[in-house]
Motif scaffolding. Structure first.
Motif, mmCIF file in Angstrom:
data_model
loop_
_atom_site.group_PDB
_atom_site.id
_atom_site.type_symbol
_atom_site.label_atom_id
_atom_site.label_comp_id
_atom_site.label_asym_id
_atom_site.label_seq_id
_atom_site.Cartn_x
_atom_site.Cartn_y
_atom_site.Cartn_z
ATOM 1 N N ASN A 377 28.741 10.313 -19.565
ATOM 2 C CA ASN A 377 29.005 9.685 -18.427
ATOM 3 C C ASN A 377 29.576 8.190 -17.633
ATOM 4 O O ASN A 377 28.638 7.269 -17.696
ATOM 5 N N PRO A 378 30.286 7.820 -17.340
ATOM 6 C CA PRO A 378 30.944 6.221 -17.158
ATOM 7 C C PRO A 378 30.182 5.600 -16.019
ATOM 8 O O PRO A 378 29.932 4.063 -16.186
ATOM 9 N N VAL A 379 29.180 6.465 -15.247
ATOM 10 C CA VAL A 379 28.891 5.503 -14.135
ATOM 11 C C VAL A 379 27.705 5.097 -14.828
ATOM 12 O O VAL A 379 26.896 3.961 -14.365
ATOM 13 N N LEU A 380 27.295 5.929 -15.522
ATOM 14 C CA LEU A 380 25.401 5.826 -16.230
ATOM 15 C C LEU A 380 25.449 5.230 -17.279
ATOM 16 O O LEU A 380 24.528 3.716 -17.254
ATOM 17 N N ALA A 381 26.945 4.777 -18.007
ATOM 18 C CA ALA A 381 26.721 4.043 -19.050
ATOM 19 C C ALA A 381 26.979 2.187 -18.900
ATOM 20 O O ALA A 381 26.919 1.735 -19.055
ATOM 21 N N GLU A 382 27.917 2.209 -17.435
ATOM 22 C CA GLU A 382 28.156 1.141 -16.760
ATOM 23 C C GLU A 382 27.168 0.264 -16.217
ATOM 24 O O GLU A 382 26.743 -0.143 -17.300
ATOM 25 N N ASP A 383 26.365 1.535 -15.846
ATOM 26 C CA ASP A 383 24.929 0.926 -15.307
ATOM 27 C C ASP A 383 23.948 0.113 -16.506
ATOM 28 O O ASP A 383 23.355 -0.988 -16.756
ATOM 29 N N MET A 384 24.045 1.090 -18.089
ATOM 30 C CA MET A 384 22.797 0.985 -18.895
ATOM 31 C C MET A 384 23.850 -0.445 -19.895
ATOM 32 O O MET A 384 23.336 -1.735 -19.910
ATOM 33 N N ALA A 385 25.091 -0.620 -19.999
ATOM 34 C CA ALA A 385 25.807 -1.651 -20.562
ATOM 35 C C ALA A 385 25.831 -2.723 -19.564
ATOM 36 O O ALA A 385 25.050 -4.151 -20.244
ATOM 37 N N VAL A 386 25.994 -3.664 -18.259
ATOM 38 C CA VAL A 386 25.437 -4.062 -17.681
ATOM 39 C C VAL A 386 23.630 -4.961 -18.054
ATOM 40 O O VAL A 386 24.269 -6.436 -17.618
ATOM 41 N N MET A 387 24.053 -4.098 -17.459
ATOM 42 C CA MET A 387 22.597 -4.644 -17.627
ATOM 43 C C MET A 387 21.645 -4.668 -18.685
ATOM 44 O O MET A 387 21.013 -5.885 -19.316
ATOM 45 N N ALA A 388 22.030 -4.821 -19.708
ATOM 46 C CA ALA A 388 21.927 -4.770 -21.373
ATOM 47 C C ALA A 388 22.066 -5.812 -21.824
ATOM 48 O O ALA A 388 21.321 -7.436 -22.238
ATOM 49 N N GLN A 389 23.477 -6.026 -20.711
ATOM 50 C CA GLN A 389 23.792 -8.080 -21.181
ATOM 51 C C GLN A 389 22.995 -8.819 -20.325
ATOM 52 O O GLN A 389 22.762 -9.684 -20.827
ATOM 53 N N ARG A 390 23.144 -8.568 -19.122
ATOM 54 C CA ARG A 390 22.602 -9.340 -18.543
ATOM 55 C C ARG A 390 20.861 -9.414 -18.466
ATOM 56 O O ARG A 390 20.389 -10.540 -18.071
ATOM 57 N N CYS A 391 20.798 -8.450 -18.837
ATOM 58 C CA CYS A 391 18.860 -8.837 -19.063
ATOM 59 C C CYS A 391 18.278 -9.425 -20.929
ATOM 60 O O CYS A 391 17.245 -10.210 -20.942
ATOM 61 N N TYR A 392 19.064 -9.061 -21.554
ATOM 62 C CA TYR A 392 18.876 -8.767 -22.607
ATOM 63 C C TYR A 392 19.838 -9.800 -23.694
ATOM 64 O O TYR A 392 19.760 -9.354 -24.911
ATOM 65 N N ASP A 393 20.639 -9.877 -23.031
ATOM 66 C CA ASP A 393 21.778 -10.527 -23.483
ATOM 67 C C ASP A 393 22.055 -9.417 -25.034
ATOM 68 O O ASP A 393 22.736 -10.101 -26.450
ATOM 69 N N ILE A 394 22.759 -7.775 -24.614
ATOM 70 C CA ILE A 394 23.152 -7.277 -25.440
ATOM 71 C C ILE A 394 23.987 -6.556 -25.077
ATOM 72 O O ILE A 394 24.273 -6.249 -23.930
ATOM 73 N N PRO A 395 25.256 -6.896 -26.152
ATOM 74 C CA PRO A 395 26.523 -6.881 -25.976
ATOM 75 C C PRO A 395 26.409 -4.911 -25.705
ATOM 76 O O PRO A 395 25.836 -4.285 -27.002
ATOM 77 N N SER A 396 27.575 -4.408 -25.467
ATOM 78 C CA SER A 396 27.942 -3.645 -25.530
ATOM 79 C C SER A 396 29.404 -3.176 -25.852
ATOM 80 O O SER A 396 30.521 -3.808 -25.757
ATOM 81 N N TYR A 397 29.716 -1.475 -26.478
ATOM 82 C CA TYR A 397 31.533 -1.591 -26.758
ATOM 83 C C TYR A 397 31.443 -0.189 -26.023
ATOM 84 O O TYR A 397 30.196 1.306 -26.227
ATOM 85 N N ARG A 398 33.302 -0.013 -25.636
ATOM 86 C CA ARG A 398 33.014 1.664 -25.600
ATOM 87 C C ARG A 398 35.026 2.109 -26.323
ATOM 88 O O ARG A 398 35.110 0.477 -26.065
ATOM 89 N N THR A 399 34.718 2.726 -26.569
ATOM 90 C CA THR A 399 36.578 3.056 -26.823
ATOM 91 C C THR A 399 37.112 4.038 -27.085
ATOM 92 O O THR A 399 36.206 5.304 -26.637
ATOM 93 N N GLN A 400 38.472 4.107 -27.205
ATOM 94 C CA GLN A 400 38.756 5.586 -26.143
ATOM 95 C C GLN A 400 38.912 6.647 -28.376
ATOM 96 O O GLN A 400 39.287 7.494 -27.355
ATOM 97 N N MET A 401 39.310 5.821 -28.948
ATOM 98 C CA MET A 401 38.890 6.708 -30.889
ATOM 99 C C MET A 401 36.750 6.944 -30.282
ATOM 100 O O MET A 401 36.529 6.425 -29.958
ATOM 101 N N PRO A 402 37.023 8.050 -30.709
ATOM 102 C CA PRO A 402 35.610 9.377 -30.936
ATOM 103 C C PRO A 402 35.229 8.497 -32.149
ATOM 104 O O PRO A 402 35.457 8.352 -33.006
#
Length: 510
Positions: A377-402
């Motif tokens: 779900n893109p909304v759930l993914a965006e929420d978790m990814a943004v806060m991962a970076q801003r809170c814990y400096d954890i980068p995230s990625y998503r790709t078109q390839m499965p």
């Protein structure tokens, strides 16, 4: 309802590489200054997560992500879409962190205990008893042997009335001869951590809602979640979330799809004969298997690069001086989406039928597990990814390839909004999932630290679903838009034809 392919690891969301975020179409969380939810202030996570792996245990003393840039991090070539304001209070996130800090020693023991007692699909009896006892002792209403599956279970907690429901999955099964070479001990532990942290937050901040933690057996083979889905386990959930470890030398989160998978087998029945005295009296079942294998080998050259077909041959009482009268082949067919899976499967079936036709054998083809492609779900993914970076400096990625792997959580993601991030753990010599080296990595303190930190972020996103009605509406709208555009239909209803059997001349039955 166990798979008829007991040694074929049908599922498991493995196969991701740390470099996946460099693939085409990859996207990253926004850098400081981009339009995204503001970071919570005064985070209490300094020195929270233990472990001996420096890149995993270093956390900024606050959530000021600009002062905590990870060394050698790649610049974000793309950004996630901007989100509306985050209505969760800083205190709610601190509650989640505090709850997990308090639970951390017990969660560590729980993970090691499950790791030390590996069990195969539908045999997770020790894990079932250990996890249900753990959740029952912490105030959850526990149903053992859930919905007729002896090793499934459900732990539920409700606060108030009229709230939404967040589901969490805890996988438990291991691999033959390898043990927890896919880190399901970490998945089970993280699921427990998410559920307990959510309960604490609901109580402390008086948020109405329900948390359902499902113990889901047989992910590697057997499609346990599909069985639970068919029996109604997910009907009351607004969203379902879980996480999965993969190999990597620095901690990052991945939000990617997976391949849809159909397992199938064929049995060839021939006629025995003396291989030297009267071979013409025999009908060779082994020849049928090899004709079919040759056909599929030729087919592989003509399929798309993201598709997969792989299988093995077995028999019984074979000896060189007797024409084999029986052979069995077990196959897995994978494609990047459900609508591409069935045409590829039918091409494989024609090769299997050709083996029987060429040799005169009778044959039976049986369909086993079907795992659908994973829809994040893109909304759930965006929420978790943004806060991962801003809170814990954890980068995230998503790709078109499965990912070149499959999971029965894909079936769940067709039925309701779902989130299934991967998180990286260090392993000896970079050992990937489904190897003894990954099993070693899955019991380290660094892997535990990564899993608990991921659980904190996952719990935070789950809490936002429960506490923020506008956010939950966006999650649902994104899900309905995704399913309306795909084979799942506008409601996301899934009635998979997962199993069946057909014989020579009888056609296909589901």
């Amino acid at each position: 309802m166990a798979s008829n392919l007991p040694h074929e690891r049908s599922g498991c969301f493995s196969g991701l590489l740390p470099g996946s975020r460099r693939q085409r179409g990859s996207q990253h969380v926004p850098s400081q200054g981009e339009n995204a939810p503001p970071p919570p202030q005064g985070s209490s996570v300094e020195k929270f997560f233990p472990g001996a792996f420096p890149e995993y245990v270093r956390i900024a003393s606050s959530c000021d992500f600009g002062s905590a840039q990870r060394e050698n991090a790649l610049p974000p070539a793309y950004s996630w879409a901007a989100s509306e304001a985050d209505h969760l209070s800083d205190a709610m996130m601190r509650t989640i962190e505090d709850a997990l800090r308090e639970l951390d020693p017990e969660l560590r023991r729980l993970s090691l205990d499950i790791h030390g007692h590996p069990e195969l699909c539908f045999e997770e009896r020790y894990a079932h008893d250990r996890l249900t006892e753990f959740m029952s002792s912490r105030g959850f209403t526990v149903t053992r042997h859930y919905l007729g599956l002896s090793t499934a279970w459900c732990a539920e907690f409700t606060r108030g009335a009229g709230g939404r429901t967040v589901g969490v999955n805890a996988e438990m099964d291991a691999l033959p001869g390898i043990g927890h070479g896919c880190g399901h001990n970490l998945i089970a532990m993280a699921g427990v951590g998410v559920a307990l942290a959510l309960r604490t937050a609901l109580e402390r901040h008086d948020v109405p809602g329900t948390v359902i933690l499902l113990g889901t057996p047989a992910e590697e083979t057997g499609a346990g979640k599909q069985i639970l889905l068919e029996r109604g386990a997910y009907e009351d959930m607004d969203v379902c979330i879980m996480c999965h470890p993969v190999s990597g030398d620095t901690l990052e989160l991945g939000f990617v799809s997976s391949l849809a998978l159909q397992s199938l087998s064929v049995e060839y029945f021939g006629q025995p004969a003396h291989a030297g005295y009267a071979p013409w009296d025999g009908v060779n079942a082994l020849d049928a298997a090899f004709v079919a294998y040759a056909g599929i080998s030729a087919l592989r050259q003509q399929i798309r690069p993201e598709h997969r077909v792989h299988g093995v041959i077995s028999g019984r009482d074979w000896t060189p001086n007797v024409i084999p009268d029986y052979a069995k082949m077990s196959w897995s067919v994978r494609a990047d989406a459900r609508d591409a899976l069935e045409p590829l499967r039918e091409r494989v079936v024609r090769c299997l039928e050709a083996g029987a036709s060429a040799t005169g054998c009778r044959h039976e083809i049986a369909l086993g597990d079907r795992y659908l492609d994973l829809r994040q779900n893109p909304v759930l993914a965006e929420d978790m990814a943004v806060m991962a970076q801003r809170c814990y400096d954890i980068p995230s990625y998503r790709t078109q390839m499965p990912s070149p792997a499959s999971t029965d959580f894909g079936n769940v993601s067709y039925a309701l909004p779902a989130l299934h991030p991967t998180f990286t753990i260090p392993t000896p010599d970079g050992a990937k999932n489904h190897t003894p080296g990954f099993a070693i990595g899955a019991r380290t303190e660094a892997a535990h630290a990564a899993a608990v930190r991921t659980a904190a972020l996952l719990a935070r996103t789950g809490l936002r679903v429960l506490a923020d009605g506008a956010f939950c509406a966006r999650v649902r709208a994104a899900y309905e838009g995704n399913t309306a555009a795909g084979p799942g239909g506008a409601t996301g209803e899934v009635k998979p034809k997962a199993r069946g059997r057909f014989t020579t001349g009888s056609g296909l039955f589901f």
